[in-house]
Design an enzyme around this catalytic site. Structure first.
Site, PDB file in Angstrom:
ATOM      1  N   SER A 212       5.684   7.723  13.085  1.00  0.00           N
ATOM      2  CA  SER A 212       5.606   6.367  12.535  1.00  0.00           C
ATOM      3  C   SER A 212       6.458   5.380  13.339  1.00  0.00           C
ATOM      4  O   SER A 212       7.428   5.772  13.973  1.00  0.00           O
ATOM      5  CB  SER A 212       6.124   6.353  11.098  1.00  0.00           C
ATOM      6  OG  SER A 212       5.442   7.277  10.324  1.00  0.00           O
TER       7      SER A 212
ATOM      8  N   ASP B  63       0.799  -1.226   0.000  1.00  0.00           N
ATOM      9  CA  ASP B  63       0.000   0.000   0.000  1.00  0.00           C
ATOM     10  C   ASP B  63       0.834   1.280   0.000  1.00  0.00           C
ATOM     11  O   ASP B  63       0.489   2.259  -0.642  1.00  0.00           O
ATOM     12  CB  ASP B  63      -0.948   0.021   1.223  1.00  0.00           C
ATOM     13  CG  ASP B  63      -0.227  -0.235   2.544  1.00  0.00           C
ATOM     14  OD1 ASP B  63       1.013  -0.324   2.545  1.00  0.00           O
ATOM     15  OD2 ASP B  63      -0.911  -0.344   3.588  1.00  0.00           O
ATOM     16  N   HIS B  64       1.993   1.258   0.661  1.00  0.00           N
ATOM     17  CA  HIS B  64       2.740   2.509   0.845  1.00  0.00           C
ATOM     18  C   HIS B  64       3.508   2.944  -0.399  1.00  0.00           C
ATOM     19  O   HIS B  64       3.936   4.094  -0.484  1.00  0.00           O
ATOM     20  CB  HIS B  64       3.737   2.355   2.002  1.00  0.00           C
ATOM     21  CG  HIS B  64       3.121   2.546   3.352  1.00  0.00           C
ATOM     22  ND1 HIS B  64       2.072   1.792   3.805  1.00  0.00           N
ATOM     23  CD2 HIS B  64       3.421   3.420   4.352  1.00  0.00           C
ATOM     24  CE1 HIS B  64       1.752   2.188   5.033  1.00  0.00           C
ATOM     25  NE2 HIS B  64       2.541   3.166   5.381  1.00  0.00           N
TER      26      HIS B  64
ATOM     27  N   ARG C 131      -2.281  12.250  10.138  1.00  0.00           N
ATOM     28  CA  ARG C 131      -0.972  12.770  10.551  1.00  0.00           C
ATOM     29  C   ARG C 131      -0.631  13.924   9.636  1.00  0.00           C
ATOM     30  O   ARG C 131      -0.947  13.888   8.447  1.00  0.00           O
ATOM     31  CB  ARG C 131       0.048  11.633  10.415  1.00  0.00           C
ATOM     32  CG  ARG C 131       1.407  11.950  10.939  1.00  0.00           C
ATOM     33  CD  ARG C 131       2.211  10.676  11.121  1.00  0.00           C
ATOM     34  NE  ARG C 131       1.872  10.012  12.370  1.00  0.00           N
ATOM     35  CZ  ARG C 131       2.256   8.782  12.686  1.00  0.00           C
ATOM     36  NH1 ARG C 131       2.987   8.082  11.845  1.00  0.00           N
ATOM     37  NH2 ARG C 131       1.923   8.260  13.846  1.00  0.00           N
TER      38      ARG C 131
ATOM     39  N   ASP D  67       3.346  -0.822  11.662  1.00  0.00           N
ATOM     40  CA  ASP D  67       2.885   0.498  11.239  1.00  0.00           C
ATOM     41  C   ASP D  67       2.247   1.157  12.456  1.00  0.00           C
ATOM     42  O   ASP D  67       1.524   0.498  13.210  1.00  0.00           O
ATOM     43  CB  ASP D  67       1.857   0.361  10.108  1.00  0.00           C
ATOM     44  CG  ASP D  67       1.534   1.712   9.517  1.00  0.00           C
ATOM     45  OD1 ASP D  67       2.152   2.068   8.497  1.00  0.00           O
ATOM     46  OD2 ASP D  67       0.685   2.430  10.082  1.00  0.00           O
TER      47      ASP D  67
ATOM     48  N   ARG E 122       8.693   3.671  12.450  1.00  0.00           N
ATOM     49  CA  ARG E 122       9.689   3.460  11.396  1.00  0.00           C
ATOM     50  C   ARG E 122      10.994   2.950  11.975  1.00  0.00           C
ATOM     51  O   ARG E 122      11.771   3.703  12.540  1.00  0.00           O
ATOM     52  CB  ARG E 122       9.890   4.796  10.701  1.00  0.00           C
ATOM     53  CG  ARG E 122      10.394   4.709   9.323  1.00  0.00           C
ATOM     54  CD  ARG E 122      10.206   6.038   8.625  1.00  0.00           C
ATOM     55  NE  ARG E 122       8.806   6.351   8.404  1.00  0.00           N
ATOM     56  CZ  ARG E 122       8.366   7.560   8.074  1.00  0.00           C
ATOM     57  NH1 ARG E 122       9.216   8.558   7.934  1.00  0.00           N
ATOM     58  NH2 ARG E 122       7.081   7.780   7.877  1.00  0.00           N
TER      59      ARG E 122
HETATM   60 FE1  SF4 Z   1      -1.050   4.510   4.855  1.00  0.00          FE
HETATM   61 FE2  SF4 Z   1      -0.123   5.139   7.267  1.00  0.00          FE
HETATM   62 FE3  SF4 Z   1      -1.446   6.944   5.816  1.00  0.00          FE
HETATM   63 FE4  SF4 Z   1      -2.721   4.919   6.849  1.00  0.00          FE
HETATM   64  S1  SF4 Z   1      -1.655   6.542   7.992  1.00  0.00           S
HETATM   65  S2  SF4 Z   1      -2.948   5.660   4.758  1.00  0.00           S
HETATM   66  S3  SF4 Z   1      -1.225   3.270   6.694  1.00  0.00           S
HETATM   67  S4  SF4 Z   1       0.506   6.028   5.342  1.00  0.00           S
END
Ligand code: SF4
Length: 805
Positions: free
Chosen positions: A680, A135-136, A485, A200, A682
């Protein structure tokens, strides 16, 4: 070395490896009939009987009412006696728990490093069910079809690697286009009472369906993937009592944007946020997921909700009726999915949903919260742009059917009045199921007709993967998103873009005005005939009246894929995207001596430490991605970003100086201020500094996940006992630990003091005290060089012992 059978037993029990071939949750064979589920649901249903048995053992020892979060968490403890006996009131915030999570989910960017680390452990299969979500790495630009094709082509090597790992180790593979990790988890895996880890930080999204779901780094995920107990300091519990009922323009998003303003980005650190009160029963399951998702922004370990009728409805709607029945039974018979009467919280905050107004948070931090009624004034007072430049909705949160149907009701009203959005409007469905369902129910046509661009079912603009071509780089502008975020440059890579967070409903109303001071509750729009009108509050359905559509069935992986041990995981030695890992050197068993490479000033998130956006493509190549280390950080002595100075005064980019000092054999440390590493989960923010020669991070306070990630990678995280000592230490100063060896030899560690001797370049000397939170296991990680080294060592010992016996 000869090892006795008792030692073998101890070693085995310390590792607690789940035998391969019995992967999955505990057996359901002896379950009462009310908890049993058909075979196809077994790997997706928590082992309720085993959890209830363990909870009973916990009750025997603690002998007090428990909160919901305590029930779920403590019933996943490996050894109840060891965890709780004799601790009385010293559990929350003090005791380290060893836990057996039920499941692991990994997104494509973080999965690469998690799997590269898992591979070094030499297992044939994961110990628990796991899933990978692509997805990322999908860029949002032209629209779903074109963007997906282009991103698959660019990232083919990485997707092929992840797919081959999934095949080899029996992991579910959700390919590019299938959706975003947290939405897919909610639709398929999250279940009341489940405990899961996700690589995540927004993994807590699953708390909307009553799970304890925690965001971690890849090395923590490897604990669960290898069946090694995962360690967590028992969180304190922050109770949020919800009363009343949302109405009008207010949405679940406003619960968490409001709470973020109250708690700040540090207020939830060390806490699980547990919601309770009558208001809970009025929320949709997906609304609760939105609230839990963004709980990550207050630093909370996770958030969760008690079992509700809306959870049951959502489980039924997502084709998990037998799991809903089991959850209902376990709750009705044992009250497992709600707090005990009389359970005490460490802190309680009350929110009356009936009085909650919409909020807008930002820019640049999710806790700068402004009620909508005061936002116009704040725009003026702060000199924020008066015009909106784009509106974006969706992502892993706020892309539910309820969100989309409420948004569609606003777009429909605008169409009836003959008006179109004044700024670009982007929609990111969270999953193929959502995409197919909103298309089936006509919402997609409504959005397209309004000129919206529907992006792929992927993260896209939420993680900097937005090929934005409507604004000049560097130009100040304001965007509104329903994401979770909003750190600087998070969405389009432009540090001058002011990104504000709010509900999808408010984003949508605002795009029709284009004015940042617009308040749809009281300000009127002008229709196509020049007449003023007030938008009606949005209306929508909690769930699709004609059911969820599954969409393209090719995206659906096997429910419980078996490992194909003969499958080959190929990593090209010439690849610039992927590289196999070399273990870090073990600790040399002598006091540390290092130099201060940088004093960071102000906010330093994991985005500052390990930038995303274009760097995401190097997630599987540690050497290449390390060239981004701390490039977003501000030098506290000069105010410059990405600038550090050598002993002779020569200036370098921060990673350049790290590489130089590494080549000179000079270990280094970085100093920082509060909440270092927020954001994150990360792990590259810990891996890269370690790879480039970092040995210690010393700051005023850490964000939880990042502090753990540092420990996992063999970096010593310390905080100042006296925050003012930050000012005593200068760039290039020599720092020596004076009693590190003593701490490492203390088997009862868990917290304590480490003394440092600081010698600045001008000859001034200081002895300062710092604090550590290293548990017994974390000390072993440090000695071994990293957690993965430690797990690998244990596995090799175990294999050796098994050959001997
Ligand atoms: Fe993707 Fe993280 Fe944004 Fe959710 S918060 S859409 S998992 S990047």
């Amino acid at each position: 070395m000869a090892i006795s059978s008792r030692n073998l037993h101890l070693l085995r029990s310390s590792l607690r490896v789940r035998p391969i071939g019995t992967r999955g949750f505990a057996s359901h064979s002896s379950e009462p009939i009310s908890f049993s589920v058909p075979p196809e649901f077994k790997t997706r249903s928590p082992p309720y009987p085993a959890l209830l048995t363990r909870l009973e053992e916990v009750r025997q020892i603690l002998n007090r009412p428990l909160t919901l979060a305590e029930k779920i968490l403590y019933s996943h403890v490996v050894d109840v006696e060891e965890a709780f006996a004799g601790k009385n009131d010293h559990i929350r915030g003090e005791t380290y728990l060893k836990l057996n999570p039920d499941r692991v989910a990994m997104q494509d960017a973080s999965a690469q490093m998690a799997l590269l680390q898992f591979m070094t452990c030499g297992m044939d299969s994961t110990a628990v069910p796991a899933s990978i979500h692509c997805d990322h790495l999908i860029v949002g630009h032209e629209g779903a079809k074109q963007d997906l094709q282009a991103s698959i082509a660019v990232n083919k090597e990485v997707f092929d690697f992840l797919h081959s790992c999934a095949l080899k180790y029996g992991i579910q593979f959700w390919g590019p286009g299938s959706g975003i990790i947290h939405q897919i988890v909610l639709e398929n895996f999250s279940v009341p009472g489940l405990m899961m880890l996700g690589t995540d930080s927004h993994t807590p999204n699953a708390g909307g369906l009553g799970a304890i779901a925690i965001g971690v780094g890849g090395a923590d995920a490897v604990d669960a993937l290898t069946g090694t107990p995962w360690e967590l300091k028992a969180p304190r519990i922050l109770g949020v009592k919800l009363t009343g009922q949302l109405n009008g323009w207010s949405a679940p998003k406003d619960v968490i944007t409001h709470l973020a303003g109250k708690l700040t980005v540090r207020g939830g650190t060390g806490y699980i946020v547990e919601y309770f009160g009558d208001g809970v029963q009025t929320l949709s399951c997906t609304g609760m997921a939105t609230i839990c998702n963004m709980g990550a922004e207050v630093g909370a370990t996770t958030s969760t909700f008690p079992y509700t009728d809306s959870m049951k409805r959502y489980l039924m709607a997502t084709r998990r009726g037998p799991i809903a029945d089991a959850a209902s039974a376990v709750n009705n018979l044992h009250g497992y999915l709600r707090a005990d009467i009389g359970a005490e919280y460490d802190q309680v905050i009350e929110i009356n949903l009936s009085e909650l107004e919409p909020h807008i948070n930002g820019p640049f931090t999710p806790d700068l919260s402004t009620p909508l009624s005061q936002f116009g004034e704040a725009v003026q007072k702060n000199g924020w742009p008066s015009k909106l430049s784009a509106g974006l909705i969706g992502s892993c949160t706020n892309s539910s059917y309820q969100d989309m149907s409420r948004v569609a009701s606003i777009v429909r009203q605008a169409k009836e009045k003959g008006i179109k959005p004044k700024v670009p409007f982007f929609i990111t469905p969270g999953s193929e199921q959502i995409r197919a369902t909103i298309e089936n129910d006509g919402f997609t046509d409504i959005f397209l007709d309004a000129g919206a661009k529907v992006l792929a079912n992927a993260c896209g603009p939420c993680i900097g993967q937005w090929a934005r071509d409507d604004e000049t780089a560097g130009k100040s502008n304001a965007i509104l998103t329903s994401f979770n975020r909003n750190f600087r440059a998070r969405n389009d890579g432009n540090p001058a873009t002011m990104n504000f967070l709010t509900s999808p409903e408010i984003v949508t109303a605002m795009i029709y005005s284009g004015d940042m001071a617009f308040n749809p509750l009281k300000d009127k729009l002008i229709d196509a005939n020049g007449n003023e009108y007030l938008l009606e509050p949005p209306q929508g359905d909690e769930l699709p009246p004609s059911g969820f559509q599954q969409g393209d069935l090719e995206y659906l992986p096997a429910i419980d894929p078996m490992p194909v041990t003969t499958a080959e995981v190929v990593v090209s030695p010439t690849s610039d995207r992927l590289a196999l890992l070399e273990p870090f050197e073990p600790f040399e068993r002598k006091e540390l001596k290092m130099n201060v490479l940088l004093k960071v000033k102000g906010k330093c998130t994991t985005d500052h430490i390990s930038a995303a956006g274009a760097w995401l493509k190097y997630k599987g190549h540690l050497e290449n991605i390390s060239n981004n280390t701390l490039i977003g950080a501000m030098n506290g002595e000069t105010g410059e970003v990405n600038k550090a100075y050598d002993f002779d005064g020569a200036g370098y980019g921060i990673p350049e100086l790290m590489i130089k000092w590494k080549s000179e054999g000079r270990p280094w440390t970085v100093l920082a201020e509060h909440n270092y590493g927020e954001g994150s989960a990360r792990e590259h923010a810990a891996l890269s500094p370690r790879f480039l020669g970092g040995r210690m991070i010393l700051c005023k306070s850490f964000a939880r996940i990042h502090e753990t990630n540092l420990k996992k990678q063999g970096i010593l995280p310390l905080t100042f006992a006296n925050e003012d000592d930050y000012d005593l230490v200068k760039g290039c100063a020599t720092i020596e630990t004076l009693d590190l060896l003593q701490m490492l030899n203390n088997p009862d560690a868990g917290s304590g003091v480490i003394t440092l001797k600081v010698t600045n370049q001008d000859g001034t000397e200081h002895v300062i005290e710092t604090k550590h939170t290293m548990s017994k296991d974390q000390i072993e990680f440090f000695k071994a060089g990293s957690a993965i080294n430690y797990i690998g060592n244990l596995r090799r010992q175990r294999q050796g012992l098994e050959q001997q016996t």
